[in-house]
Design a protein around this motif. Structure first.
Motif, PDB file in Angstrom:
ATOM      1  N   LYS A 507      30.247  60.411  72.307  1.00 36.24           N
ATOM      2  CA  LYS A 507      30.763  60.285  74.105  1.00 36.24           C
ATOM      3  C   LYS A 507      31.185  61.498  74.202  1.00 36.24           C
ATOM      4  O   LYS A 507      31.065  62.052  75.770  1.00 36.24           O
ATOM      5  N   VAL A 508      31.804  62.543  73.683  1.00 39.44           N
ATOM      6  CA  VAL A 508      32.102  63.609  74.146  1.00 39.44           C
ATOM      7  C   VAL A 508      31.471  64.619  74.917  1.00 39.44           C
ATOM      8  O   VAL A 508      31.588  65.215  75.804  1.00 39.44           O
ATOM      9  N   ALA A 509      30.107  64.377  74.319  1.00 38.82           N
ATOM     10  CA  ALA A 509      28.894  65.450  74.955  1.00 38.82           C
ATOM     11  C   ALA A 509      28.825  65.084  76.377  1.00 38.82           C
ATOM     12  O   ALA A 509      28.543  65.933  77.294  1.00 38.82           O
ATOM     13  N   TYR A 510      28.747  63.737  76.715  1.00 38.59           N
ATOM     14  CA  TYR A 510      28.595  63.257  77.765  1.00 38.59           C
ATOM     15  C   TYR A 510      29.827  63.277  78.878  1.00 38.59           C
ATOM     16  O   TYR A 510      29.525  63.980  80.230  1.00 38.59           O
ATOM     17  N   THR A 511      30.903  63.084  78.453  1.00 38.17           N
ATOM     18  CA  THR A 511      32.220  63.402  79.090  1.00 38.17           C
ATOM     19  C   THR A 511      32.285  64.641  79.630  1.00 38.17           C
ATOM     20  O   THR A 511      32.871  64.945  80.559  1.00 38.17           O
ATOM     21  N   THR A 512      31.836  65.860  78.694  1.00 40.10           N
ATOM     22  CA  THR A 512      31.946  67.142  78.940  1.00 40.10           C
ATOM     23  C   THR A 512      31.200  67.523  80.065  1.00 40.10           C
ATOM     24  O   THR A 512      31.813  68.321  81.062  1.00 40.10           O
ATOM     25  N   LEU A 513      30.023  67.205  80.223  1.00 48.21           N
ATOM     26  CA  LEU A 513      29.047  67.405  81.131  1.00 48.21           C
ATOM     27  C   LEU A 513      29.595  66.576  82.421  1.00 48.21           C
ATOM     28  O   LEU A 513      29.301  67.024  83.567  1.00 48.21           O
ATOM     29  N   ILE A 514      30.000  65.338  82.382  1.00 49.22           N
ATOM     30  CA  ILE A 514      30.349  64.825  83.527  1.00 49.22           C
ATOM     31  C   ILE A 514      31.754  65.516  84.293  1.00 49.22           C
ATOM     32  O   ILE A 514      31.516  65.658  85.492  1.00 49.22           O
ATOM     33  N   LYS A 515      32.428  65.891  83.354  1.00 47.86           N
ATOM     34  CA  LYS A 515      33.537  66.579  84.005  1.00 47.86           C
ATOM     35  C   LYS A 515      33.035  67.928  84.640  1.00 47.86           C
ATOM     36  O   LYS A 515      33.700  68.424  85.665  1.00 47.86           O
ATOM     37  N   ALA A 516      32.295  68.521  84.093  1.00 51.09           N
ATOM     38  CA  ALA A 516      31.788  69.733  84.522  1.00 51.09           C
ATOM     39  C   ALA A 516      31.218  69.714  85.937  1.00 51.09           C
ATOM     40  O   ALA A 516      31.232  70.531  86.582  1.00 51.09           O
ATOM     41  N   HIS A 517      30.483  68.891  85.904  1.00 52.41           N
ATOM     42  CA  HIS A 517      29.495  68.419  87.261  1.00 52.41           C
ATOM     43  C   HIS A 517      30.414  68.053  88.502  1.00 52.41           C
ATOM     44  O   HIS A 517      30.461  68.316  89.474  1.00 52.41           O
ATOM     45  N   CYS A 518      31.883  67.256  88.011  1.00 54.74           N
ATOM     46  CA  CYS A 518      32.815  67.053  88.750  1.00 54.74           C
ATOM     47  C   CYS A 518      33.333  68.240  89.448  1.00 54.74           C
ATOM     48  O   CYS A 518      33.640  68.279  90.471  1.00 54.74           O
ATOM     49  N   ALA A 519      33.597  69.203  88.376  1.00 54.07           N
ATOM     50  CA  ALA A 519      34.304  70.385  88.946  1.00 54.07           C
ATOM     51  C   ALA A 519      33.424  71.338  89.654  1.00 54.07           C
ATOM     52  O   ALA A 519      33.770  71.843  90.653  1.00 54.07           O
ATOM     53  N   LYS A 520      32.203  70.963  89.570  1.00 53.57           N
ATOM     54  CA  LYS A 520      31.177  71.861  90.412  1.00 53.57           C
ATOM     55  C   LYS A 520      30.935  71.140  91.900  1.00 53.57           C
ATOM     56  O   LYS A 520      30.204  71.575  92.652  1.00 53.57           O
ATOM     57  N   GLY A 521      31.490  69.872  91.797  1.00 51.32           N
ATOM     58  CA  GLY A 521      31.363  69.152  93.024  1.00 51.32           C
ATOM     59  C   GLY A 521      30.048  68.487  93.320  1.00 51.32           C
ATOM     60  O   GLY A 521      29.484  67.982  94.156  1.00 51.32           O
ATOM     61  N   ASP A 522      29.230  68.266  92.140  1.00 49.18           N
ATOM     62  CA  ASP A 522      27.896  67.484  91.981  1.00 49.18           C
ATOM     63  C   ASP A 522      28.139  66.088  91.569  1.00 49.18           C
ATOM     64  O   ASP A 522      28.073  65.795  90.496  1.00 49.18           O
ATOM     65  N   VAL A 523      28.564  65.110  92.555  1.00 48.98           N
ATOM     66  CA  VAL A 523      28.818  63.839  92.393  1.00 48.98           C
ATOM     67  C   VAL A 523      27.682  63.151  91.812  1.00 48.98           C
ATOM     68  O   VAL A 523      27.685  62.223  90.997  1.00 48.98           O
ATOM     69  N   HIS A 524      26.452  63.390  92.435  1.00 49.37           N
ATOM     70  CA  HIS A 524      25.358  62.741  92.176  1.00 49.37           C
ATOM     71  C   HIS A 524      24.980  62.712  90.679  1.00 49.37           C
ATOM     72  O   HIS A 524      24.766  61.654  90.067  1.00 49.37           O
ATOM     73  N   ARG A 525      25.030  63.864  90.158  1.00 47.95           N
ATOM     74  CA  ARG A 525      24.579  64.145  88.807  1.00 47.95           C
ATOM     75  C   ARG A 525      25.839  63.611  87.810  1.00 47.95           C
ATOM     76  O   ARG A 525      25.328  62.932  86.795  1.00 47.95           O
ATOM     77  N   ALA A 526      26.995  63.595  88.133  1.00 43.36           N
ATOM     78  CA  ALA A 526      28.165  63.089  87.631  1.00 43.36           C
ATOM     79  C   ALA A 526      27.862  61.511  87.318  1.00 43.36           C
ATOM     80  O   ALA A 526      28.151  61.218  86.071  1.00 43.36           O
ATOM     81  N   VAL A 527      27.440  61.099  88.395  1.00 45.90           N
ATOM     82  CA  VAL A 527      27.308  59.565  88.471  1.00 45.90           C
ATOM     83  C   VAL A 527      26.158  59.151  87.506  1.00 45.90           C
ATOM     84  O   VAL A 527      26.450  58.189  86.680  1.00 45.90           O
ATOM     85  N   GLY A 528      25.251  59.859  87.443  1.00 43.52           N
ATOM     86  CA  GLY A 528      23.825  59.698  86.771  1.00 43.52           C
ATOM     87  C   GLY A 528      24.240  59.807  85.231  1.00 43.52           C
ATOM     88  O   GLY A 528      23.805  58.783  84.724  1.00 43.52           O
ATOM     89  N   LEU A 529      25.096  60.592  84.825  1.00 42.08           N
ATOM     90  CA  LEU A 529      25.376  60.904  83.518  1.00 42.08           C
ATOM     91  C   LEU A 529      26.417  59.563  82.939  1.00 42.08           C
ATOM     92  O   LEU A 529      26.334  59.427  81.976  1.00 42.08           O
ATOM     93  N   PHE A 530      27.253  59.275  83.795  1.00 44.75           N
ATOM     94  CA  PHE A 530      28.050  58.163  83.429  1.00 44.75           C
ATOM     95  C   PHE A 530      27.444  56.948  83.355  1.00 44.75           C
ATOM     96  O   PHE A 530      27.766  56.198  82.295  1.00 44.75           O
ATOM     97  N   HIS A 531      26.365  56.774  84.185  1.00 42.69           N
ATOM     98  CA  HIS A 531      25.584  55.565  83.790  1.00 42.69           C
ATOM     99  C   HIS A 531      24.875  55.735  82.540  1.00 42.69           C
ATOM    100  O   HIS A 531      24.575  54.703  81.888  1.00 42.69           O
TER     101      HIS A 531
END
Length: 611
Positions: A507-531
Motif C-alpha cells: 500500500k505504501v507505493a500507492y500512498t506515496t504517489l497519492i501524497k505526491a500528486h496531492c502536494a503537486k495539486g493534481d487532484v484528478h490523478r490522486a483520486v484515480g490512484l486512491f480508487h
C-alpha cells in the motif's frame, strides 16, 4: 579370545565361517585394525579357510569407519579367492557408498549384483531409498520403490520409516501423512521416532492441532510419548502462540514422571515472552529459579532480551548481575543483548565498556557485537567511532557479515562517498558474502537521495542478475525517490510498468504517489490512484484519508478535500476531531462559509461540538 581360537585349532575342531567372522569383528572392536587385516590375509594364504562371512565382516567395519575404497578392494579380493559375494556383501558396499554420497556408484553395484545372479532384496532397496533421502532426492526414492514393486517385493516397516522421514525433512508433510495412512492400513505400527518426526514437521508447518491429534493417536495404539515427543509439541505450540496448551502438556509430563528438559523450559519461557506478557514470563522464570533450573544461561538470555525489547535496560542489567553472582558463565548472546539495550537507550559509553567485559570473560565479540555498536555510532553521527570499530573488528579477525557491510554503506553515504559504497558491495562478492535485499535497498535509497536514478536502477537490475528478488521495499524506495527527488511522471510510469508485470506492491507505493500528486495539486490523478488502491484490496484507514485531506487543505484545494471527506464517510470511516478542525480552518481561510456551515453540522452529528 585368541586363547579360545588357538584351542579350537589345536583340537582339530572345524572352524566355521562364523568363528573367523567373530574373531575379525572382535579385533576391530579392540581397535586392532591391522591385526584383523593380517588375520584375513593369513586366511587367504591358506592358513585357514577363507569365507564370504569373514570378508563381509571386514568390509562392514571399513565402511563404518568411512573407508569405502578399502572395503571395495576386499570385495575384489573375494573374487580372487574364488568366492562369490552374496546379497549381504553387496548391501554392505551399497550402504557404504550411499552414506558417502556416491549414489551413482551404489546404483552401478546394484546392476553388478544382478549381473552376478544375486537378486537385490528389500534391504538393498531400503538402503538405496535412504541414500536418496540423505541427498534430499525423494523423487529418486519413489523410483526405487517402483523397481521394488516390479520385482515383487513389498515395502516393509523400514521402507515406510525412511520414506516418511525423507518427505518430512524435504518439507512435504502431506506425502508423509499419506504414507502414514498407507502404513497403518497395511498393519504396520509407527514407532515413537516416526511419530516424533511427523509431529515436528506438523509443528514447523504451524499445524499444532493436527500434531496434538497424532499425540492422542500414539497413546491410543499403546505408544508412550517420550521426552522428545513432548518437547517437540511444547515448542511447536509456543511458536504458534498457544502457551496455555503447551503449559498443559508441560504439567502432563510431570504427571507421567517425565522430567522436562531445558528445551521445554526455554520454549515455555520464550512463548510467554513473545505473547507480550513479561510479568507472566518473569513469574515462570522465578518459579524455575526455586527449582534450581536457571543454571541455564539461555533462560537468562531470553528474559534479558525481553526486558531490552521493552526498553527496560535496568532490569536486564539486574539479571546480568545475578548471573555473575551465581557463577554462571555468560555467553556472547548475554553481552550482545546488553550492548543492544545500551545502544537502544542511548548509553553508548556503557555499551563500549561491555566490549571490554566480553574479553575479560575469555569470549570473542561476534559480528553482531561490532555491527550493533557501529550502527549506534552512525546514528549518533560518530563516523570516526564507527570506522575505529571496523578496524578493531578486522584486527581481531572477526569477519564482517552482510549486515556489517550495510551499516558501513550507510556511513559512507553520510560521508558522501557513494562510489566507495558501491566498491564495498563488489568486495562482498569477492569475499564470498552475498549482499541481501536490505544492502541493495540501502544503496538504492542513497543514490535516489543523490538524484542519481540511473545508478539506482542499475543496482535494481544488478539484484536480478544475482538472482536476488527485489522486495516491495525496493520498489517503495524507488517510487519515493522519484516522487521526492526526481520526476513524478517517471514515478507514475514505474508504478504502471510494475502493475503490468504483476509485481506485488504494498500500500505504501500507492500512498506515496497519492501524497505526491496531492502536494503537486493534481487532484484528478490522486483520486484515480486512491480508487486503484481500493480495487487492489488494501485496507483503507482514517490515516490514509487524513494524509490526503491534510495535503489538499495545505494547497487550499477545497473541492478535492471535500471529495475525499465524502468518500471517507460513504466508506463508513468516521473522521476524528483533528481532521475536522484542519478542514474547518481551511474553509474559513478561503472564505467558503457554506462549507464551514456544512462541516459544523457534521461535527455536531459526530459529537465534536455542543449545541
Amino acid at each position: 579370545m585368541w586363547s579360545v581360537y588357538d584351542e579350537i585349532k589345536d583340537s582339530g575342531t572345524h572352524q566355521s565361517d562364523h568363528t573367523i567372522g567373530i574373531l575379525i569383528d572382535g579385533l576391530f572392536e579392540q581397535s586392532g585394525l591391522q591385526d584383523a587385516v593380517s588375520f584375513l590375509m593369513g586366511v587367504e594364504r591358506g592358513e585357514s579357510a577363507p569365507s564370504v562371512v569373514s570378508f563381509n565382516t571386514i568390509m562392514s567395519r571399513f565402511c563404518k569407519l568411512g573407508f569405502v575404497d578399502i572395503a571395495k578392494s576386499f570385495f575384489c579380493m573375494m573374487f580372487k579367492c574364488g568366492l562369490l559375494p552374496d546379497s549381504y556383501s553387496y548391501n554392505i558396499l551399497i550402504h557404504g557408498l550411499c552414506i558417502a554420497g556416491s549414489l551413482e556408484e551404489a546404483l552401478e553395484f546394484t546392476k553388478d549384483m544382478e549381473r552376478h545372479g544375486v537378486q537385490p532384496d528389500t534391504v538393498t532397496y531400503n538402503i538405496l531409498c535412504k541414500g536418496f533421502h540423505l541427498l534430499g532426492l525423494m523423487s529418486g526414492a519413489r523410483e526405487i520403490i517402483q523397481k521394488m514393486l516390479i520385482k515383487g517385493l513389498n515395502p516393509d516397516h523400514v521402507t515406510y520409516t525412511i520414506l516418511i522421514c525423507g518427505h518430512c525433512h524435504a518439507g512435504n508433510i502431506e506425502e508423509a501423512l499419506k504414507l502414514r495412512k498407507e502404513m497403518l492400513s497395511r498393519g504396520f505400527q509407527l514407532s515413537v521416532i516416526v511419530y516424533s518426526v511427523l509431529l515436528s514437521s506438523l509443528c514447523k508447518s504451524r499445524r499444532a492441532e493436527e500434531a496434538l491429534r497424532l499425540l492422542y493417536e500414539m497413546e491410543a495404539v499403546g505408544l508412550e510419548p517420550d521426552l522428545i515427543t513432548y518437547s517437540i509439541l511444547i515448542h511447536g505450540l509456543c511458536k504458534q502462540g498457544d502457551v496455555q496448551r503447551a503449559s498443559e502438556l508441560y504439567r502432563e509430563m510431570y504427571m507421567k514422571r517425565i522430567i522436562p528438559n531445558y528445551f521445554a523450559h526455554r520454549s515455555i519461557l520464550l512463548g510467554l515472552r513473545e505473547k507480550g506478557d513479561i510479568s507472566e514470563a518473569r513469574k515462570y522464570f522465578d518459579n524455575l529459579l526455586t527449582r534450581d533450573v536457571t543454571e541455564d544461561i539461555v533462560l537468562y538470555n531470553i528474559m534479558m532480551d525481553g526486558y531490552v525489547k521493552l526498553g527496560n535496560i535496568v532490569e536486564s542489567t539486574r539479571l546480568y548481575k545475578q548471573i555473575i553472582e551465581k557463577g554462571i558463565n555468560p555467553s556472547i548472546v548475554t553481552f550482545n543483548t546488553l550492548i543492544y539495550g545500551f545502544c537502544k537507550t542511548g548509553k553508548l559509553v556503557e555499551a563500549h565498556k561491555m566490549l571490554d567485559t566480553i574479553k575479560l570473560h575469555g569470549l570473542l565479540p561476534s559480528p553482531f557485537t561490532y555491527t550493533t555498536l557501529m550502527n549506534a555510532n552512525i546514528e549518533r553521527g560518530n563516523i570516526h567511532g564507527m570506522l575505529k570499530l571496523l578496524q578493531e573488528m578486522e584486527a581481531n579477525a572477526v569477519q564482517p557479515t552482510h549486515v556489517s557491510y550495510t551499516v558501513v554503506i550507510k556511513a559512507l553515504f553520510k560521508l558522501g562517498k557513494l562510489q566507495e559504497a558501491v566498491h564495498l558491495v563488489e568486495d562482498m562478492y569477492a569475499k564470498g558474502l552475498t549482499p541481501d535485499q536490505i544492502t541493495y535497498n540501502t544503496l538504492i535509497k542513497c543514490f535516489c537521495r543523490a538524484r542519481d536514478f540511473l545508478k539506482a536502477f542499475q543496482l535494481h537490475n544488478e539484484m536480478l542478475v544475482h538472482n536476488l528478488e527485489p522486495t516491495p521495499v525496493t520498489y517503495n524506495v524507488l517510487i519515493n525517490g522519484l516522487c521526492v527527488y526526481g520526476d513524478l511522471m517517471d514515478a507514475d510510469r514505474l508504478l504502471v510498468s510494475l502493475c503490468d508485470c504483476n509485481i506485488n506492491l504494498t500500500k505504501v507505493a500507492y500512498t506515496t504517489l497519492i501524497k505526491a500528486h496531492c502536494a503537486k495539486g493534481d487532484v484528478h490523478r490522486a483520486v484515480g490512484l486512491f480508487h486503484q488502491m481500493v480495487e487492489k484490496g488494501f485496507e483503507i484507514s482514517i490515516r490514509d484519508y487524513s494524509a490526503v485531506i491534510n495535503r489538499l487543505c495545505k494547497r487550499c484545494l477545497i473541492t478535492g478535500a471535500k471529495y475525499f471527506f465524502c468518500m471517507m464517510l460513504s466508506d463508513g470511516i468516521c473522521p476524528d476531531q483533528e481532521l475536522c478542525e484542519v478542514m474547518l480552518n481551511t474553509f474559513r481561510r478561503v472564505g467558503d462559509l457554506n462549507s464551514v456551515a456544512e462541516l459544523l453540522a457534521e461535527m455536531f452529528k459526530l459529537g465534536f461540538l455542543r449545541k
